[in-house]
Each structure stands twice: as structure tokens, then as C-alpha cells.
Design a protein around this motif. Structure first.
Motif, PDB file in Angstrom:
ATOM      1  N   ASP A  86     -18.261  13.422 -15.349  1.00  0.00           N
ATOM      2  CA  ASP A  86     -19.581  13.813 -15.853  1.00  0.00           C
ATOM      3  C   ASP A  86     -20.647  13.743 -14.755  1.00  0.00           C
ATOM      4  O   ASP A  86     -21.536  14.599 -14.683  1.00  0.00           O
ATOM      5  N   HIS A  87     -20.574  12.726 -13.902  1.00  0.00           N
ATOM      6  CA  HIS A  87     -21.555  12.630 -12.818  1.00  0.00           C
ATOM      7  C   HIS A  87     -21.330  13.696 -11.757  1.00  0.00           C
ATOM      8  O   HIS A  87     -22.301  14.274 -11.237  1.00  0.00           O
ATOM      9  N   VAL A  88     -20.083  13.962 -11.409  1.00  0.00           N
ATOM     10  CA  VAL A  88     -19.808  14.997 -10.414  1.00  0.00           C
ATOM     11  C   VAL A  88     -20.317  16.351 -10.899  1.00  0.00           C
ATOM     12  O   VAL A  88     -20.950  17.107 -10.152  1.00  0.00           O
ATOM     13  N   LYS A  89     -20.071  16.662 -12.157  1.00  0.00           N
ATOM     14  CA  LYS A  89     -20.558  17.928 -12.718  1.00  0.00           C
ATOM     15  C   LYS A  89     -22.088  17.970 -12.750  1.00  0.00           C
ATOM     16  O   LYS A  89     -22.694  19.016 -12.537  1.00  0.00           O
ATOM     17  N   SER A  90     -22.711  16.825 -13.018  1.00  0.00           N
ATOM     18  CA  SER A  90     -24.164  16.774 -13.185  1.00  0.00           C
ATOM     19  C   SER A  90     -24.922  16.941 -11.874  1.00  0.00           C
ATOM     20  O   SER A  90     -25.936  17.641 -11.812  1.00  0.00           O
ATOM     21  N   TRP A  91     -24.447  16.274 -10.809  1.00  0.00           N
ATOM     22  CA  TRP A  91     -25.257  16.131  -9.601  1.00  0.00           C
ATOM     23  C   TRP A  91     -24.704  16.883  -8.397  1.00  0.00           C
ATOM     24  O   TRP A  91     -25.192  16.677  -7.277  1.00  0.00           O
ATOM     25  N   SER A  92     -23.694  17.741  -8.581  1.00  0.00           N
ATOM     26  CA  SER A  92     -23.125  18.476  -7.450  1.00  0.00           C
ATOM     27  C   SER A  92     -22.602  19.819  -7.899  1.00  0.00           C
ATOM     28  O   SER A  92     -22.455  20.089  -9.098  1.00  0.00           O
ATOM     29  N   LYS A 122     -19.550  23.057  -6.750  1.00  0.00           N
ATOM     30  CA  LYS A 122     -18.284  23.264  -6.053  1.00  0.00           C
ATOM     31  C   LYS A 122     -18.524  23.390  -4.551  1.00  0.00           C
ATOM     32  O   LYS A 122     -19.469  24.058  -4.116  1.00  0.00           O
ATOM     33  N   GLY A 123     -17.670  22.728  -3.780  1.00  0.00           N
ATOM     34  CA  GLY A 123     -17.788  22.761  -2.329  1.00  0.00           C
ATOM     35  C   GLY A 123     -18.645  21.657  -1.756  1.00  0.00           C
ATOM     36  O   GLY A 123     -18.633  21.430  -0.533  1.00  0.00           O
ATOM     37  N   ASP A 124     -19.422  20.938  -2.578  1.00  0.00           N
ATOM     38  CA  ASP A 124     -20.234  19.824  -2.091  1.00  0.00           C
ATOM     39  C   ASP A 124     -19.339  18.670  -1.651  1.00  0.00           C
ATOM     40  O   ASP A 124     -18.164  18.576  -2.028  1.00  0.00           O
ATOM     41  N   LEU A 125     -19.920  17.760  -0.874  1.00  0.00           N
ATOM     42  CA  LEU A 125     -19.185  16.608  -0.350  1.00  0.00           C
ATOM     43  C   LEU A 125     -19.507  15.366  -1.170  1.00  0.00           C
ATOM     44  O   LEU A 125     -20.666  14.943  -1.261  1.00  0.00           O
ATOM     45  N   ILE A 126     -18.462  14.771  -1.767  1.00  0.00           N
ATOM     46  CA  ILE A 126     -18.582  13.588  -2.621  1.00  0.00           C
ATOM     47  C   ILE A 126     -18.034  12.384  -1.852  1.00  0.00           C
ATOM     48  O   ILE A 126     -17.001  12.478  -1.198  1.00  0.00           O
ATOM     49  N   PHE A 127     -18.692  11.254  -1.994  1.00  0.00           N
ATOM     50  CA  PHE A 127     -18.360  10.067  -1.205  1.00  0.00           C
ATOM     51  C   PHE A 127     -18.234   8.844  -2.100  1.00  0.00           C
ATOM     52  O   PHE A 127     -18.986   8.690  -3.059  1.00  0.00           O
ATOM     53  N   ASP A 128     -17.270   7.988  -1.772  1.00  0.00           N
ATOM     54  CA  ASP A 128     -17.171   6.669  -2.396  1.00  0.00           C
ATOM     55  C   ASP A 128     -16.853   5.664  -1.297  1.00  0.00           C
ATOM     56  O   ASP A 128     -15.733   5.646  -0.780  1.00  0.00           O
ATOM     57  N   PRO A 129     -17.827   4.822  -0.904  1.00  0.00           N
ATOM     58  CA  PRO A 129     -17.607   3.879   0.195  1.00  0.00           C
ATOM     59  C   PRO A 129     -16.780   2.662  -0.194  1.00  0.00           C
ATOM     60  O   PRO A 129     -16.406   1.873   0.680  1.00  0.00           O
ATOM     61  N   MET A 130     -16.504   2.479  -1.483  1.00  0.00           N
ATOM     62  CA  MET A 130     -15.654   1.386  -1.977  1.00  0.00           C
ATOM     63  C   MET A 130     -14.723   2.005  -3.014  1.00  0.00           C
ATOM     64  O   MET A 130     -14.795   1.699  -4.202  1.00  0.00           O
ATOM     65  N   CYS A 131     -13.835   2.890  -2.541  1.00  0.00           N
ATOM     66  CA  CYS A 131     -13.166   3.807  -3.466  1.00  0.00           C
ATOM     67  C   CYS A 131     -12.053   3.150  -4.279  1.00  0.00           C
ATOM     68  O   CYS A 131     -11.576   3.737  -5.249  1.00  0.00           O
ATOM     69  N   GLY A 132     -11.643   1.943  -3.915  1.00  0.00           N
ATOM     70  CA  GLY A 132     -10.686   1.220  -4.757  1.00  0.00           C
ATOM     71  C   GLY A 132      -9.467   2.041  -5.117  1.00  0.00           C
ATOM     72  O   GLY A 132      -8.708   2.475  -4.249  1.00  0.00           O
ATOM     73  N   GLY A 148      -9.362   5.026  -6.115  1.00  0.00           N
ATOM     74  CA  GLY A 148      -9.481   6.432  -5.759  1.00  0.00           C
ATOM     75  C   GLY A 148      -9.969   7.356  -6.856  1.00  0.00           C
ATOM     76  O   GLY A 148      -9.837   8.574  -6.736  1.00  0.00           O
ATOM     77  N   THR A 149     -10.569   6.808  -7.917  1.00  0.00           N
ATOM     78  CA  THR A 149     -10.993   7.651  -9.037  1.00  0.00           C
ATOM     79  C   THR A 149     -11.995   8.718  -8.610  1.00  0.00           C
ATOM     80  O   THR A 149     -11.877   9.891  -8.993  1.00  0.00           O
ATOM     81  N   THR A 150     -12.990   8.349  -7.802  1.00  0.00           N
ATOM     82  CA  THR A 150     -13.984   9.329  -7.362  1.00  0.00           C
ATOM     83  C   THR A 150     -13.333  10.463  -6.586  1.00  0.00           C
ATOM     84  O   THR A 150     -13.623  11.644  -6.811  1.00  0.00           O
ATOM     85  N   CYS A 151     -12.439  10.123  -5.664  1.00  0.00           N
ATOM     86  CA  CYS A 151     -11.769  11.140  -4.849  1.00  0.00           C
ATOM     87  C   CYS A 151     -10.860  12.018  -5.710  1.00  0.00           C
ATOM     88  O   CYS A 151     -10.810  13.242  -5.530  1.00  0.00           O
ATOM     89  N   ARG A 152     -10.146  11.405  -6.622  1.00  0.00           N
ATOM     90  CA  ARG A 152      -9.250  12.149  -7.508  1.00  0.00           C
ATOM     91  C   ARG A 152     -10.018  13.195  -8.313  1.00  0.00           C
ATOM     92  O   ARG A 152      -9.614  14.351  -8.414  1.00  0.00           O
ATOM     93  N   ASP A 177     -23.592  14.901  -0.237  1.00  0.00           N
ATOM     94  CA  ASP A 177     -24.342  15.430  -1.378  1.00  0.00           C
ATOM     95  C   ASP A 177     -24.438  14.418  -2.515  1.00  0.00           C
ATOM     96  O   ASP A 177     -25.479  14.298  -3.158  1.00  0.00           O
ATOM     97  N   LEU A 178     -23.330  13.715  -2.778  1.00  0.00           N
ATOM     98  CA  LEU A 178     -23.282  12.803  -3.932  1.00  0.00           C
ATOM     99  C   LEU A 178     -22.360  11.638  -3.635  1.00  0.00           C
ATOM    100  O   LEU A 178     -21.219  11.837  -3.200  1.00  0.00           O
ATOM    101  N   THR A 179     -22.856  10.434  -3.861  1.00  0.00           N
ATOM    102  CA  THR A 179     -22.035   9.220  -3.793  1.00  0.00           C
ATOM    103  C   THR A 179     -21.887   8.658  -5.202  1.00  0.00           C
ATOM    104  O   THR A 179     -22.887   8.545  -5.930  1.00  0.00           O
ATOM    105  N   ILE A 180     -20.661   8.326  -5.581  1.00  0.00           N
ATOM    106  CA  ILE A 180     -20.411   7.630  -6.846  1.00  0.00           C
ATOM    107  C   ILE A 180     -19.557   6.424  -6.517  1.00  0.00           C
ATOM    108  O   ILE A 180     -18.442   6.567  -5.981  1.00  0.00           O
ATOM    109  N   THR A 181     -20.060   5.235  -6.820  1.00  0.00           N
ATOM    110  CA  THR A 181     -19.323   4.035  -6.449  1.00  0.00           C
ATOM    111  C   THR A 181     -19.702   2.871  -7.361  1.00  0.00           C
ATOM    112  O   THR A 181     -20.717   2.907  -8.052  1.00  0.00           O
ATOM    113  N   SER A 182     -18.869   1.860  -7.356  1.00  0.00           N
ATOM    114  CA  SER A 182     -19.135   0.627  -8.083  1.00  0.00           C
ATOM    115  C   SER A 182     -18.794  -0.540  -7.175  1.00  0.00           C
ATOM    116  O   SER A 182     -17.629  -0.697  -6.780  1.00  0.00           O
TER     117      SER A 182
END
Length: 246
Positions: A183-189, A191-201, A203-207, A3-8
Motif C-alpha cells: 500500500d505504501h509503495v503504491k501510494s508514494w511511488s 513504476k521505475g522509482d527506486l525503493i530503499f530499506d536500510p534495515m531490510c531484515g 526483505g519484505t520491502t525489496c520483495r 524516491d521512497l524508503t520504507i523501513t522499521s
């Protein structure tokens, strides 16, 4: 499907990521393949300055995302309240990074962040605003009186590395703030959606996804960063939704 990828990404070799390479084109194509129709990718990126010229890598990547099929839904700015002072090189101190919001087709979910209007309740007398229509630009009357809330703008400002939740990520060279991800997770997803970070470093996105009751997948090639990400998630109070695969 995601549903949503957030990464840097590790852009322009500005940081040492333990010597690992970064196959951008492959990653961009795979992100398009696994993103749901209506899903969003938030790509936080900046440019190096090399021999007096910014590299333009950020813009090249945004345009490549369009080539593989994404819409460039919004070009947002991550403004740092406490930017690192730089050696003077006849340029102004850099205080921001780009946040390219990319969508696979039309965005399905948008829960806009609302902020207070500066002149809430003010009775207006003939004030108008410009309507940016496709052809002629016209002016229409504003709401009267001024509303209490409005949708937040696309320049988002954060303190970097000062909050306790961000201090947990000190083992990584360039973590972004939890609040930015929140803020991005709240904006674009939802509850229950699947969030992804392919370079999670770190782990902020997962946390943050775990905290906000989203499912999540984090990938990193560095075993050290994977260990750091796991520890950060385990240490927060939402442990019931944890699952790790080595």
C-alpha cells in the motif's frame, strides 16, 4: 537518490536482532541526504513500556527527523487485526504501531488509495461538513449525491503473519506484512522509482518493490537476514529484475 524508503527500526530493544546496534541519529541524517526532493520515508515504529511508562522513543525519533530537515507529512497508524495478547499490567492491549510519513519538502508523488463510500449514491438533504481552514472553521455542502469512492483514512489495518507471503519471513523476529508495504509503495511511488530499506531484515520491502516493478536497494548488517531476503525475492515470480551485491 531514493524516491521512497520504507523501513522499521529495531526500536527499544523489544526484539533480539542478533546483538547489532542501531545508530538512529546517523541513519536519520543519511536518509535525509540520499532522499530526492519530494521523496518520502515511511518509518514504522513503536515504544517499549519500561517500569510502567512508555518510552516515547517513537515521538523523539519523529521530532529528530524534523530537526534534520524532513517534514512530518502524516502520522499514520498500523492497526493489527490479530495483536499478540499481553500480560495484564493495568493497561489496554497494544494493537498498533506508528507509521510516520516523512517528506523532503513537498511530497512529489501521491497515488491515493480509494475505498467505497458507506453511503454511495445517497441523496443528501442539507448535510454539511466542517472545513478545517487556517482561521475560522466554516461548513460547506457535501457532494450530492454521495460519491462512490473516497480517499482512504490514515489508520490501516492488517493481519500479521498469517498470509502465505508473510509466512516466508518466519526467520525474522518482527517482519511487517507485505500488504502494508504494498500500500505504501503504491501510494508514494511510481513504476521505475527506486525503493530503499536500510534495515531490510527479511526483505519484505525489496520483495514487494520487485513485484510492483520498482527498482530497490536493501541493506542489512546480519548475513542471516540477507540470505533470507535473497531467498524470498528469488522465490517470487518477478526474477527478471534481480541483482544482488554482497
Amino acid at each position: 537518490m531514493i524516491d521512497l524508503t520504507i523501513t522499521s527500526p529495531p526500536y527499544d530493544d523489544l526484539r533480539n536482532y542478533k546483538g547489532f546496534t542501531f545508530p538512529f541519529n546517523d541513519i536519520a541524517n543519511e536518509l535525509y541526504r540520499i532522499t530526492k526532493p519530494g521523496g518520502v520515508v515511511v518509518w514504522v515504529v513503536n515504544d517499549a513500556t519500561i517500569q510502567g511508562s512508555e518510552s516515547g522513543t517513537s515521538f523523539k525519533q519523529a521530532l529528530y527527523f524534523r530537526e534534520v530537515g524532513f517534514n512530518l507529512h502524516d502520522t499514520m497508524i498500523f492497526k493489527k487485526r490479530n495483536p499478540i495478547p499481553q500480560i495484564y499490567r493495568k493497561r489496554y492491549n497494544n494493537e498498533f504501531e506508528f507509521m510516520f510519513v516523512l517528506s523532503k519538502g513537498q511530497v512529489k508523488t501521491h497515488n491515493p488509495i480509494m475505498v467505497d463510500c458507506a453511503h454511495a449514491g445517497l441523496e443528501l438533504n442539507g448535510t454539511t461538513y466542517k472545513n478545517y481552514s487556517k482561521n475560522d472553521q466554516t461548513r460547506e455542502k457535501l457532494a450530492n449525491p454521495v460519491k462512490d469512492k473516497k480517499i482512504k483514512g490514515n489508520i490501516w489495518e492488517y493481519v500479521v503473519g498469517k498470509r502465505q507471503e508473510d509466512q516466508e519471513a518466519k526467520g525474522h523476529p518482527a517482519p511487517f506484512p507485505c500488504e502494508l508495504v504494498r500500500d505504501h509503495v503504491k501510494s508514494w511511488s511510481n513504476k521505475g522509482d527506486l525503493i530503499f530499506d536500510p534495515m531490510c531484515g527479511s526483505g519484505t520491502t525489496c520483495r514487494v518493490a520487485n513485484e510492483l516493478e520498482r527498482a530497490y536497494i536493501g541493506i542489512d548488517i546480519s548475513p542471516d537476514y540477507v540470505a533470507l531476503a535473497k531467498q524470498r525475492i528469488v522465490n517470487n515470480e518477478y526474477q527478471s529484475r534481480l541483482s544482488f551485491v554482497d
